[in-house]
Design a protein around this motif. Sequence first.
Motif, PDB file in Angstrom:
ATOM      1  N   SER A  47      -9.097   3.319  14.074  1.00 24.25           N
ATOM      2  CA  SER A  47      -9.661   2.135  14.722  1.00 24.25           C
ATOM      3  C   SER A  47     -10.089   1.131  13.651  1.00 24.25           C
ATOM      4  CB  SER A  47     -10.859   2.534  15.593  1.00 24.25           C
ATOM      5  OG  SER A  47     -10.453   3.376  16.640  1.00 24.25           O
ATOM      6  N   THR A  48      -9.132   0.441  13.113  1.00 22.12           N
ATOM      7  CA  THR A  48      -9.380  -0.561  12.086  1.00 22.12           C
ATOM      8  C   THR A  48      -8.340  -1.655  12.221  1.00 22.12           C
ATOM      9  OG1 THR A  48      -9.370  -1.026   9.708  1.00 22.12           O
ATOM     10  CG2 THR A  48      -8.018   0.809  10.457  1.00 22.12           C
ATOM     11  N   PHE A  49      -8.731  -2.869  11.879  1.00 26.68           N
ATOM     12  CA  PHE A  49      -7.772  -3.971  11.906  1.00 26.68           C
ATOM     13  C   PHE A  49      -6.977  -4.047  10.608  1.00 26.68           C
ATOM     14  CE2 PHE A  49     -10.867  -5.523  15.105  1.00 26.68           C
ATOM     15  CZ  PHE A  49      -9.989  -5.695  16.162  1.00 26.68           C
ATOM     16  N   HIS A  50      -7.290  -3.175   9.662  1.00 28.33           N
ATOM     17  CA  HIS A  50      -6.626  -3.179   8.365  1.00 28.33           C
ATOM     18  C   HIS A  50      -5.631  -2.018   8.311  1.00 28.33           C
ATOM     19  CE1 HIS A  50      -9.474  -6.211   7.052  1.00 28.33           C
ATOM     20  NE2 HIS A  50     -10.451  -5.439   7.526  1.00 28.33           N
ATOM     21  N   ALA A  51      -4.387  -2.304   8.665  1.00 28.26           N
ATOM     22  CA  ALA A  51      -3.381  -1.252   8.756  1.00 28.26           C
ATOM     23  C   ALA A  51      -3.138  -0.561   7.420  1.00 28.26           C
ATOM     24  CB  ALA A  51      -2.067  -1.842   9.285  1.00 28.26           C
ATOM     25  N   GLU A  52      -3.396  -1.271   6.325  1.00 35.29           N
ATOM     26  CA  GLU A  52      -3.175  -0.654   5.015  1.00 35.29           C
ATOM     27  C   GLU A  52      -4.096   0.542   4.792  1.00 35.29           C
ATOM     28  OE1 GLU A  52      -5.731  -4.391   4.306  1.00 35.29           O
ATOM     29  OE2 GLU A  52      -4.056  -3.751   5.593  1.00 35.29           O
ATOM     30  N   GLU A  53      -5.244   0.579   5.494  1.00 32.99           N
ATOM     31  CA  GLU A  53      -6.140   1.728   5.366  1.00 32.99           C
ATOM     32  C   GLU A  53      -5.472   2.983   5.913  1.00 32.99           C
ATOM     33  OE1 GLU A  53      -8.916   1.717   3.731  1.00 32.99           O
ATOM     34  OE2 GLU A  53      -8.770  -0.425   3.312  1.00 32.99           O
ATOM     35  N   GLU A  54      -4.687   2.851   6.968  1.00 33.02           N
ATOM     36  CA  GLU A  54      -3.941   3.998   7.497  1.00 33.02           C
ATOM     37  C   GLU A  54      -2.950   4.520   6.476  1.00 33.02           C
ATOM     38  OE1 GLU A  54      -4.043   2.762  12.243  1.00 33.02           O
ATOM     39  OE2 GLU A  54      -2.157   2.607  11.127  1.00 33.02           O
ATOM     40  N   VAL A  55      -2.315   3.604   5.782  1.00 30.17           N
ATOM     41  CA  VAL A  55      -1.320   3.984   4.773  1.00 30.17           C
ATOM     42  C   VAL A  55      -1.988   4.738   3.628  1.00 30.17           C
ATOM     43  CG1 VAL A  55       0.413   3.119   3.173  1.00 30.17           C
ATOM     44  CG2 VAL A  55       0.123   2.016   5.401  1.00 30.17           C
ATOM     45  N   LYS A  56      -3.133   4.262   3.196  1.00 30.97           N
ATOM     46  CA  LYS A  56      -3.840   4.918   2.089  1.00 30.97           C
ATOM     47  C   LYS A  56      -4.215   6.350   2.450  1.00 30.97           C
ATOM     48  CE  LYS A  56      -5.796   0.587   0.313  1.00 30.97           C
ATOM     49  NZ  LYS A  56      -7.056  -0.212   0.137  1.00 30.97           N
ATOM     50  N   VAL A  57      -4.683   6.554   3.683  1.00 35.04           N
ATOM     51  CA  VAL A  57      -5.039   7.904   4.113  1.00 35.04           C
ATOM     52  C   VAL A  57      -3.798   8.799   4.156  1.00 35.04           C
ATOM     53  CG1 VAL A  57      -5.971   9.291   6.015  1.00 35.04           C
ATOM     54  CG2 VAL A  57      -7.041   7.103   5.417  1.00 35.04           C
ATOM     55  N   ALA A  58      -2.709   8.273   4.670  1.00 32.61           N
ATOM     56  CA  ALA A  58      -1.462   9.052   4.715  1.00 32.61           C
ATOM     57  C   ALA A  58      -1.050   9.513   3.328  1.00 32.61           C
ATOM     58  CB  ALA A  58      -0.362   8.213   5.356  1.00 32.61           C
ATOM     59  N   TRP A  59      -1.147   8.601   2.365  1.00 33.78           N
ATOM     60  CA  TRP A  59      -0.763   8.955   0.997  1.00 33.78           C
ATOM     61  C   TRP A  59      -1.686   9.996   0.395  1.00 33.78           C
ATOM     62  CZ3 TRP A  59       3.425   8.829  -1.708  1.00 33.78           C
ATOM     63  CH2 TRP A  59       4.425   7.930  -1.360  1.00 33.78           C
ATOM     64  N   GLU A  60      -2.965   9.904   0.701  1.00 34.75           N
ATOM     65  CA  GLU A  60      -3.886  10.905   0.163  1.00 34.75           C
ATOM     66  C   GLU A  60      -3.563  12.292   0.708  1.00 34.75           C
ATOM     67  OE1 GLU A  60      -6.089  10.668  -2.299  1.00 34.75           O
ATOM     68  OE2 GLU A  60      -5.294   8.638  -2.533  1.00 34.75           O
ATOM     69  N   ILE A  61      -3.159  12.363   1.977  1.00 33.24           N
ATOM     70  CA  ILE A  61      -2.760  13.652   2.560  1.00 33.24           C
ATOM     71  C   ILE A  61      -1.522  14.190   1.859  1.00 33.24           C
ATOM     72  CG2 ILE A  61      -1.906  14.777   4.655  1.00 33.24           C
ATOM     73  CD1 ILE A  61      -3.662  12.816   6.255  1.00 33.24           C
ATOM     74  N   LEU A  62      -0.521  13.340   1.679  1.00 36.22           N
ATOM     75  CA  LEU A  62       0.716  13.776   1.031  1.00 36.22           C
ATOM     76  C   LEU A  62       0.478  14.166  -0.426  1.00 36.22           C
ATOM     77  CD1 LEU A  62       3.261  11.165   2.462  1.00 36.22           C
ATOM     78  CD2 LEU A  62       2.891  13.525   3.204  1.00 36.22           C
TER      79      LEU A  62
ATOM     80  N   ALA B 290       0.813  -1.213   0.000  1.00 41.08           N
ATOM     81  CA  ALA B 290       0.000   0.000   0.000  1.00 41.08           C
ATOM     82  C   ALA B 290       0.845   1.262   0.000  1.00 41.08           C
ATOM     83  CB  ALA B 290      -0.938   0.004   1.211  1.00 41.08           C
ATOM     84  N   GLY B 291       2.154   1.123   0.258  1.00 44.75           N
ATOM     85  CA  GLY B 291       3.035   2.282   0.202  1.00 44.75           C
ATOM     86  C   GLY B 291       3.695   2.683   1.500  1.00 44.75           C
ATOM     87  N   ALA B 292       3.600   1.857   2.542  1.00 45.87           N
ATOM     88  CA  ALA B 292       4.284   2.187   3.796  1.00 45.87           C
ATOM     89  C   ALA B 292       5.795   2.138   3.601  1.00 45.87           C
ATOM     90  CB  ALA B 292       3.867   1.221   4.903  1.00 45.87           C
ATOM     91  N   ASP B 293       6.483   3.136   4.130  1.00 46.55           N
ATOM     92  CA  ASP B 293       7.946   3.157   4.085  1.00 46.55           C
ATOM     93  C   ASP B 293       8.546   2.435   5.278  1.00 46.55           C
ATOM     94  OD1 ASP B 293       8.280   4.990   1.753  1.00 46.55           O
ATOM     95  OD2 ASP B 293       7.286   6.414   3.087  1.00 46.55           O
ATOM     96  N   ILE B 294       7.810   2.451   6.392  1.00 44.31           N
ATOM     97  CA  ILE B 294       8.285   1.905   7.662  1.00 44.31           C
ATOM     98  C   ILE B 294       7.092   1.272   8.377  1.00 44.31           C
ATOM     99  CG2 ILE B 294       9.293   2.490   9.915  1.00 44.31           C
ATOM    100  CD1 ILE B 294      10.443   5.020   8.562  1.00 44.31           C
ATOM    101  N   VAL B 295       7.327   0.209   9.136  1.00 48.03           N
ATOM    102  CA  VAL B 295       6.259  -0.392   9.911  1.00 48.03           C
ATOM    103  C   VAL B 295       6.712  -0.571  11.359  1.00 48.03           C
ATOM    104  CG1 VAL B 295       6.935  -2.781   9.401  1.00 48.03           C
ATOM    105  CG2 VAL B 295       4.531  -2.254   9.946  1.00 48.03           C
ATOM    106  N   ARG B 296       5.773  -0.388  12.275  1.00 48.49           N
ATOM    107  CA  ARG B 296       6.075  -0.533  13.693  1.00 48.49           C
ATOM    108  C   ARG B 296       5.311  -1.727  14.246  1.00 48.49           C
ATOM    109  NH1 ARG B 296       3.921   3.185  17.948  1.00 48.49           N
ATOM    110  NH2 ARG B 296       3.197   4.401  16.156  1.00 48.49           N
TER     111      ARG B 296
END
Length: 424
Positions: A233-248, A46-52
Motif C-alpha cells: 500500500s504505497t504510491f511509490h512502486a519502486e519500493e515494491e521493486v526494492k523489497v523484491a530484490w532484497e528477497i531474491l 530500481a531493477g524491475a524487469d517487467i511493469v504492469r
Amino acid sequence: MASERQIHVGPVAIGGGAPVAVQTMTKTETADLAATMDQIRRVADAGADIVRVAVPRDRDVVALKTIVRESPIPVIADIHFNHTLALKALDAGAHCVRLNPGNIGGPDKVAEVAARAKELGTPLRIGVNSGSLPAHLHDLEYENPVEALVTAAVEFVELMERLRFEDFKVSIKSTSVPNTIASNRLLSEKIPYPLHLGVTEAGTKWSGSLKSAVGLGTLLADGIGDTIRISLSTFHAEEEVKVAWEILKALKLRERGPVLIACPTCGRLQFDMDTVVSEIERRLEAYEDPIEVSVLGCAVNGIGEARHADFGITGAKDMGMIYSRGEPLKKVRTEHLVDELFAEIDRYYEAGRRVVRDEASAAEARAWLAENEDASAMTPERMAALEAAAADDGAADDALLSAIAPERLNEAVSPVAGRRFTRT
C-alpha cells in the motif's frame, strides 16, 4: 518444483530455468502519460524487469500505445471484466495481457482473446485471486480455500489447453500467507507452466514486506516461482521493486547492487550506529556491483562475524576500524568512518577490484583492535581454535568447556568427544 515451460514477455524469459523476474505495477492512472512514464522509469531504475499497467478504459488503451513504445522494460496490460479491452491492448502492442478467465465474460470471450494473442505471438497471464473465485467454487472456498484456488487455476489451464493456447503463465494469489504457500506448492505439482507469485493486498511497506518475504521467500526457497510482484500500500512502486530484490538477494537467487550487513546493536554500542548505517545504505545506492559491506557496532567479537564482507567497519566511542575480508585496513576517528569507508571502496575499484593495503596503517588498526577486543568473548575463531586443539589433545576439553560454561566443569559431556567426564 520448477516450471518446465518458458515464455517470453518482450525479451524477458519467464520460467524454464530463467532467473526469477521482478515485476511491479504502476499506481498512476494509465491515461496520465507523463505520470505513468515517470513511474515506469523509476521502477526500471530500481531493477524491475517487467511493469504492469491497469487498462480499465478506452483512454488507457490510447495511452498504452505510447507507453509500450517508450517504456524501457516490457509492459503488461491488466484487464478485468471487458474482453474487448484485452483485444485492444493486444493490438496496442502490450508485451503481455493479464486476465482472469473467470470474470472476463465466459469461455467464448477467452477464446477470442487467446486467438488474437496467438496470432500476434503475445503471451497471457491467467489466474485468480482469493477474492475473485468463480461462483461455482464459492462453497468450496469456505471449506477449503487452498483447494478452491488450485481448482480454479487448473480449470483455467485446461480451458487454455482446449483452445490450443499454451503461451501463458499462471498466478494464484491470496491475502493469506499460509494459503499462498500451500496453493502454489500444490499447483506447481499439477502444471508445467511458469508461476507468477505474490501475496495479494499484503499491506503497508512494513507489514506487507514481511508477509511477502515469508510467503514468497518460502516458495522461492523450494524452487517454486518464476516471476514475483510485491503488493504494498504505497504510491511509490519502486519500493515494491526494492523489497523484491532484497528477497531474491537474501536467497542468493539474483544479485543486484551491494549487500549491507549490520549488527542489531546492544548495550556495548558506543557510537551513533543508526545514523552511520543509514548513511552507508544511502551512499551504497550509487554502486551497482554486488559487494558486501558490514557495519559492526563494537569490537567485542573482532571482525570474525563479518569476515567474508568485502569491506566493513567496527567502531567504539571515539575510534573505529575499517577492514576488508577479515583483515584490518586502517584506524579512523568515529566521525570519519563513513567517508573513509567509501574512500577505500572507491580505491578498490580504481585499482581494478583490488584491495589497496598500507601495512603501517593496517598494523596500527590491528593494535587498536587488540586493545578494544574482549579477550574472554567466545568468537567463532576462538571456538574453532579450541575445538581443533581439543580434537588433538583431550586435555584441551577443560579449556573449551571453561570458555563456554564454566559452571559445568564438575560434570559435563565433552562437546568435542561426546564423552561424559567428572571433575573431583
